[in-house]
Design a protein around this motif. Structure first.
Motif, PDB file in Angstrom:
ATOM      1  N   ARG A   1       0.952  -1.329   0.052  1.00  0.00           N
ATOM      2  CA  ARG A   1       0.031  -0.138   0.143  1.00  0.00           C
ATOM      3  C   ARG A   1       0.917   1.177   0.172  1.00  0.00           C
ATOM      4  N   HIS A   2       1.799   1.201   0.859  1.00  0.00           N
ATOM      5  CA  HIS A   2       2.723   2.629   1.011  1.00  0.00           C
ATOM      6  C   HIS A   2       4.022   2.854   0.342  1.00  0.00           C
ATOM      7  N   TYR A   3       4.521   1.645   0.082  1.00  0.00           N
ATOM      8  CA  TYR A   3       6.029   1.895  -0.604  1.00  0.00           C
ATOM      9  C   TYR A   3       5.751   1.328  -2.047  1.00  0.00           C
ATOM     10  N   MET A   4       4.638   0.622  -2.541  1.00  0.00           N
ATOM     11  CA  MET A   4       4.217   0.273  -3.890  1.00  0.00           C
ATOM     12  C   MET A   4       3.205   0.938  -4.374  1.00  0.00           C
ATOM     13  N   GLY A   5       2.529   1.684  -3.460  1.00  0.00           N
ATOM     14  CA  GLY A   5       1.420   2.686  -4.186  1.00  0.00           C
ATOM     15  C   GLY A   5       0.416   2.008  -4.699  1.00  0.00           C
ATOM     16  N   LEU A   6       0.242   0.649  -4.143  1.00  0.00           N
ATOM     17  CA  LEU A   6      -1.094   0.034  -4.783  1.00  0.00           C
ATOM     18  C   LEU A   6      -2.175   0.201  -4.098  1.00  0.00           C
ATOM     19  N   SER A   7      -3.443   0.339  -4.884  1.00  0.00           N
ATOM     20  CA  SER A   7      -4.604   0.421  -4.201  1.00  0.00           C
ATOM     21  C   SER A   7      -5.153  -0.768  -3.558  1.00  0.00           C
ATOM     22  N   PHE A   8      -6.136  -0.907  -2.674  1.00  0.00           N
ATOM     23  CA  PHE A   8      -6.620  -2.176  -2.080  1.00  0.00           C
ATOM     24  C   PHE A   8      -7.135  -3.219  -2.978  1.00  0.00           C
ATOM     25  N   LYS A   9      -7.496  -2.571  -4.252  1.00  0.00           N
ATOM     26  CA  LYS A   9      -8.105  -3.700  -5.142  1.00  0.00           C
ATOM     27  C   LYS A   9      -6.764  -4.205  -5.841  1.00  0.00           C
ATOM     28  N   GLU A  10      -5.817  -3.585  -6.052  1.00  0.00           N
ATOM     29  CA  GLU A  10      -4.476  -4.083  -6.760  1.00  0.00           C
ATOM     30  C   GLU A  10      -3.995  -5.167  -5.728  1.00  0.00           C
ATOM     31  N   ILE A  11      -3.938  -4.750  -4.481  1.00  0.00           N
ATOM     32  CA  ILE A  11      -3.405  -5.540  -3.395  1.00  0.00           C
ATOM     33  C   ILE A  11      -4.225  -7.049  -3.409  1.00  0.00           C
ATOM     34  N   ALA A  12      -5.450  -6.837  -3.196  1.00  0.00           N
ATOM     35  CA  ALA A  12      -6.380  -7.794  -3.103  1.00  0.00           C
ATOM     36  C   ALA A  12      -6.059  -8.923  -4.435  1.00  0.00           C
ATOM     37  N   ASP A  13      -5.838  -8.192  -5.586  1.00  0.00           N
ATOM     38  CA  ASP A  13      -5.651  -9.187  -6.727  1.00  0.00           C
ATOM     39  C   ASP A  13      -4.482  -9.689  -6.602  1.00  0.00           C
ATOM     40  N   GLN A  14      -3.319  -9.071  -6.204  1.00  0.00           N
ATOM     41  CA  GLN A  14      -1.941  -9.457  -6.261  1.00  0.00           C
ATOM     42  C   GLN A  14      -1.600 -10.666  -5.359  1.00  0.00           C
ATOM     43  N   THR A  15      -2.448 -10.405  -4.105  1.00  0.00           N
ATOM     44  CA  THR A  15      -2.258 -11.743  -2.785  1.00  0.00           C
ATOM     45  C   THR A  15      -3.261 -12.390  -3.169  1.00  0.00           C
ATOM     46  N   ASP A  16      -4.013 -12.585  -4.041  1.00  0.00           N
ATOM     47  CA  ASP A  16      -5.181 -13.436  -4.213  1.00  0.00           C
ATOM     48  C   ASP A  16      -6.408 -13.458  -3.029  1.00  0.00           C
ATOM     49  N   VAL A  17      -6.660 -12.316  -2.309  1.00  0.00           N
ATOM     50  CA  VAL A  17      -7.838 -12.284  -1.478  1.00  0.00           C
ATOM     51  C   VAL A  17      -8.824 -11.265  -2.018  1.00  0.00           C
ATOM     52  N   SER A  18      -9.855 -11.399  -0.934  1.00  0.00           N
ATOM     53  CA  SER A  18     -10.794  -9.991  -1.388  1.00  0.00           C
ATOM     54  C   SER A  18     -10.357  -8.820  -0.702  1.00  0.00           C
ATOM     55  N   ILE A  19     -10.990  -7.616  -1.434  1.00  0.00           N
ATOM     56  CA  ILE A  19     -10.700  -6.318  -0.849  1.00  0.00           C
ATOM     57  C   ILE A  19     -11.002  -6.369   0.610  1.00  0.00           C
ATOM     58  N   ASN A  20     -12.016  -6.655   1.129  1.00  0.00           N
ATOM     59  CA  ASN A  20     -12.264  -6.830   2.468  1.00  0.00           C
ATOM     60  C   ASN A  20     -11.277  -7.441   3.330  1.00  0.00           C
ATOM     61  N   THR A  21     -10.684  -8.267   2.875  1.00  0.00           N
ATOM     62  CA  THR A  21      -9.574  -8.874   3.575  1.00  0.00           C
ATOM     63  C   THR A  21      -8.252  -8.085   3.725  1.00  0.00           C
ATOM     64  N   ALA A  22      -7.929  -7.528   2.341  1.00  0.00           N
ATOM     65  CA  ALA A  22      -6.796  -6.673   2.143  1.00  0.00           C
ATOM     66  C   ALA A  22      -6.894  -5.330   3.267  1.00  0.00           C
ATOM     67  N   LEU A  23      -8.280  -4.879   3.313  1.00  0.00           N
ATOM     68  CA  LEU A  23      -8.679  -3.840   4.086  1.00  0.00           C
ATOM     69  C   LEU A  23      -8.556  -4.229   5.615  1.00  0.00           C
ATOM     70  N   GLY A  24      -8.798  -5.511   5.905  1.00  0.00           N
ATOM     71  CA  GLY A  24      -9.077  -6.021   7.317  1.00  0.00           C
ATOM     72  C   GLY A  24      -7.394  -6.291   7.768  1.00  0.00           C
ATOM     73  N   ARG A  25      -6.714  -6.812   6.844  1.00  0.00           N
ATOM     74  CA  ARG A  25      -5.219  -6.919   7.458  1.00  0.00           C
ATOM     75  C   ARG A  25      -4.459  -5.363   7.476  1.00  0.00           C
ATOM     76  N   MET A  26      -5.018  -4.514   6.864  1.00  0.00           N
ATOM     77  CA  MET A  26      -4.324  -3.204   7.059  1.00  0.00           C
ATOM     78  C   MET A  26      -4.745  -2.810   8.571  1.00  0.00           C
ATOM     79  N   ARG A  27      -6.094  -2.855   8.773  1.00  0.00           N
ATOM     80  CA  ARG A  27      -6.678  -2.346  10.040  1.00  0.00           C
ATOM     81  C   ARG A  27      -6.073  -2.964  11.207  1.00  0.00           C
ATOM     82  N   TYR A  28      -5.814  -4.448  11.051  1.00  0.00           N
ATOM     83  CA  TYR A  28      -5.168  -5.023  11.929  1.00  0.00           C
ATOM     84  C   TYR A  28      -3.910  -4.681  12.372  1.00  0.00           C
ATOM     85  N   ALA A  29      -3.102  -4.322  11.175  1.00  0.00           N
ATOM     86  CA  ALA A  29      -1.652  -3.871  11.061  1.00  0.00           C
ATOM     87  C   ALA A  29      -1.633  -2.539  11.982  1.00  0.00           C
TER      88      ALA A  29
END
Length: 197
Positions: free
Chosen positions: A151-179
């Protein structure tokens, strides 16, 4: 005369796979600045950044030749992910400290502001803060580390993160929240002050 450099990334990738070496040169030239800047931002060492940059494109070439690139959006995001993985591998091997910049982190927990005309003392304080931030990020679970870097060093959107890591957008957002929650806890536990006085 057909102009190869007028083609989009995925068309150039396809032409390279079909044997057109010139297409790869255009791709490298097109994205060199962004990929190299990203690597340098994190490793903060020009020589090391150049090594990782070269290693990244060697891996890109190998992956393309083995048919490991799946057209799923941005070619450059895929290249940055390869660079990111190589940087992480390097940090794991070398166990370097204080080499990650958090300039682009917009999160309030870092309480960071854009600094200008820093003195040597300011620079030393900033480097200490960056070192502590990197140590904190390294204590997070790997999936949370990954979402922060992407998110912060590669500048990817949460949709791109979700695609790259093969998870849903909600999961990507959840991981950021927990982080963020975990980073706040760590800051409190260690009684750190991540700001300049």
């Amino acid at each position: 005369m057909f102009r190869t450099n007028a083609l989009n990334d995925n068309e150039l990738v396809q032409r390279f796979i079909e044997g057109d070496q010139n297409s790869l040169e255009i791709l490298i030239h097109r994205h060199k600045s962004r990929v190299y800047s990203y690597i340098l931002l994190i490793v903060k060492n020009q020589e090391l950044a150049e090594d990782i940059f070269q290693e990244t494109f060697i891996k890109v070439i190998r992956s393309l030749k083995r048919g490991r690139y799946v057209e799923n959006g941005k070619f450059v995001s895929w290249v940055l992910r390869i660079a990111h993985n190589l940087i992480i591998d390097h940090f794991r091997k070398e166990k370097l400290q204080g080499t990650v910049s958090n300039d682009s982190l917009e999160m309030d927990i870092f309480n960071s502001q854009k600094f200008s005309e820093d003195t040597i003392e300011d620079e030393m304080v900033n480097n200490q803060i960056l070192s502590e931030v990197k140590e904190l990020i390294n204590e997070l679970p790997e999936d949370q580390q990954q979402v922060i870097y992407m998110r912060h060093y590669m500048g990817l959107s949460f949709k791109e993160i979700a695609d790259q890591t093969d998870v849903s957008i909600n999961t990507a957002l959840g991981r950021m929240r927990y982080a963020l929650i975990n980073l706040r806890k760590l800051i409190r536990q260690k009684n750190l002050i991540l700001t300049r006085i």
